[in-house]
Design an enzyme around this catalytic site. Structure first.
Site, short mmCIF file in Angstrom:
data_model
loop_
_atom_site.label_atom_id
_atom_site.label_comp_id
_atom_site.label_asym_id
_atom_site.label_seq_id
_atom_site.Cartn_x
_atom_site.Cartn_y
_atom_site.Cartn_z
N HIS A 34 0.87 -1.18 0.00
CA HIS A 34 0.00 0.00 0.00
C HIS A 34 0.91 1.23 0.00
CE1 HIS A 34 1.12 0.08 4.20
NE2 HIS A 34 0.58 -1.12 4.40
N HIS A 37 4.05 1.38 2.31
CA HIS A 37 5.26 0.71 1.81
C HIS A 37 5.94 1.58 0.73
CE1 HIS A 37 2.81 -2.98 2.99
NE2 HIS A 37 3.92 -3.16 3.67
N GLN A 61 7.58 -15.70 11.86
CA GLN A 61 7.13 -14.62 12.75
C GLN A 61 5.63 -14.62 13.01
OE1 GLN A 61 8.61 -11.50 9.97
NE2 GLN A 61 6.78 -10.37 10.57
N ASP A 152 5.50 0.08 12.82
CA ASP A 152 5.84 -1.07 13.68
C ASP A 152 6.98 -0.61 14.59
OD1 ASP A 152 4.26 -3.45 12.35
OD2 ASP A 152 5.04 -2.19 10.76
N SER A 188 -1.55 -3.86 5.49
CA SER A 188 -2.03 -4.90 4.56
C SER A 188 -3.26 -5.59 5.14
CB SER A 188 -0.93 -5.94 4.33
OG SER A 188 0.26 -5.29 3.99
P1 AMP Z 1 5.03 -5.33 6.41
O1 AMP Z 1 4.86 -5.62 4.96
O2 AMP Z 1 3.77 -5.13 7.15
O3 AMP Z 1 5.97 -6.30 7.07
O4 AMP Z 1 5.76 -3.93 6.50
C1 AMP Z 1 6.96 -3.68 5.80
C2 AMP Z 1 7.49 -2.33 6.23
O5 AMP Z 1 6.52 -1.33 5.91
C3 AMP Z 1 7.75 -2.21 7.73
O6 AMP Z 1 8.95 -1.48 7.93
C4 AMP Z 1 6.54 -1.45 8.22
O7 AMP Z 1 6.78 -0.72 9.40
C5 AMP Z 1 6.30 -0.53 7.05
N1 AMP Z 1 4.91 -0.03 7.05
C6 AMP Z 1 3.78 -0.77 7.18
N2 AMP Z 1 2.71 0.02 7.20
C7 AMP Z 1 3.15 1.31 7.07
C8 AMP Z 1 2.52 2.58 7.02
N3 AMP Z 1 1.21 2.71 7.12
N4 AMP Z 1 3.31 3.67 6.88
C9 AMP Z 1 4.67 3.55 6.79
N5 AMP Z 1 5.32 2.37 6.83
C10 AMP Z 1 4.58 1.26 6.97
#
Ligand code: AMP
Length: 280
Positions: A34, A37, A61, A152, A188
């Site tokens: 989204h 990312h 995880q 996160d 996501s």
């Molecule tokens: P994930 O795919 O959920 O493992 O997230 C991958 C990276 O994207 C991690 O560093 C998250 O902290 C970051 N991330 C997820 N959601 C957001 C958001 N809304 N804004 C900024 N970074 C995000």
């Protein structure tokens, strides 16, 4: 943007960059991308001439097998989004490529309890798996910069500790949380919310903003109680609402203007567990 499935093919490409002294920034993700990312990809390109993203839904995880099974996957759409955001390389490995049989790549460092609070308390084993995959990905990609989201926050803090303790030669960059209209942090998992819960979940950011507005004048226990109640009143099930030290994640009892604090929240919106935070 070129996609690499194997470690060997990715390393071959990245070794060429290294020979040309080109800097690399790395953005690990689990896909179902989204705008949050994509903002990391854009930040990454401000630090280095090339950006590599990874998409890997890391089984180690997930403490809940159902969550792993239902985690959204959308590789073809993700590739288009990464490419349009300016990503140069995508690493999209299989589980066997990340965890070759017979090799143990668990990270054993003393996290001083930072992995046991908040998410660590409610998702046993989650951070062990997260650090394992981030370490493995850093060993493979060897980037000068690693860009992670504030969304996160506890994950960011633990990766920071790992980089310091293992003296990994990568600079960690934190990027701000991108939100939907109304304030819900992009995730996501949001696509699995019902339309009613998607609207109601905006209460998480409202409660965090309330904590920030009142931190200097109101007793912290009262803020925590008020925020927890606000979330429950909206129909979500709060798991925790905590105000902690921004570096060590230890619980804080009194406001001190010299201490950097962060408020973190986790709550169930129907079947979906959401997390968010605000730097106070
Ligand atoms: P994930 O795919 O959920 O493992 O997230 C991958 C990276 O994207 C991690 O560093 C998250 O902290 C970051 N991330 C997820 N959601 C957001 C958001 N809304 N804004 C900024 N970074 C995000």
């Amino acid at each position: 943007m070129k996609t690499y499935i194997t470690v060997t093919s990715l390393r071959e490409k990245l070794d060429q960059l290294h020979e040309k002294n080109q800097k690399l920034a790395f953005v690990p993700t689990m896909g179902a991308l989204h705008n949050g990312h994509l903002s990391l990809i854009k930040s990454a390109s401000q630090y280095a001439s090339k950006v590599c993203a990874s998409i890997f839904v890391n089984p180690t995880q997930f403490n809940n097998p159902d969550d792993l099974a239902k985690y959204p996957r959308a590789l073809e759409e993700d590739k288009k989004m990464l490419s349009s955001a300016g990503c140069n390389y995508l690493f999209a490995p299989t589980v066997d490529e990340i965890y070759p049989k017979g090799i143990s790549n668990k990270v054993s460092i003393d996290l001083k309890g930072m992995d046991k609070v908040m998410e660590g308390q409610f998702r046993p084993g989650h951070f062990e798996g997260m650090l394992q995959v981030v370490k493995r990905l850093l060993d493979i990609v060897q980037p000068q910069f690693l860009v992670m989201g504030q969304k996160d926050y506890q994950q960011f803090s633990l990766v920071n500790q790992m980089i310091i303790q293992l003296k990994i030669p990568t600079q960690l960059i934190i990027a701000p949380t991108i939100r939907e209209e109304g304030g819900l942090a992009m995730s996501s998992r949001n696509q699995r919310l019902t339309s009613e819960m998607r609207i109601k979940s905006a209460i998480l950011f409202k409660a965090l903003s309330y904590a920030k507005e009142n931190i200097q004048t109101t007793n912290l226990q009262k803020i925590i109680k008020d925020c927890t109640e606000k979330i429950a009143l909206e129909g979500l099930k709060p798991e925790y609402f905590e105000i902690v030290d921004a570096t060590y994640l230890s619980s804080v009892k009194e406001f001190n203007p010299d201490q950097k604090l962060v408020a973190c929240v986790a709550a169930w919106a129907g079947e979906i567990r959401l997390i968010d935070n605000i730097i106070l």
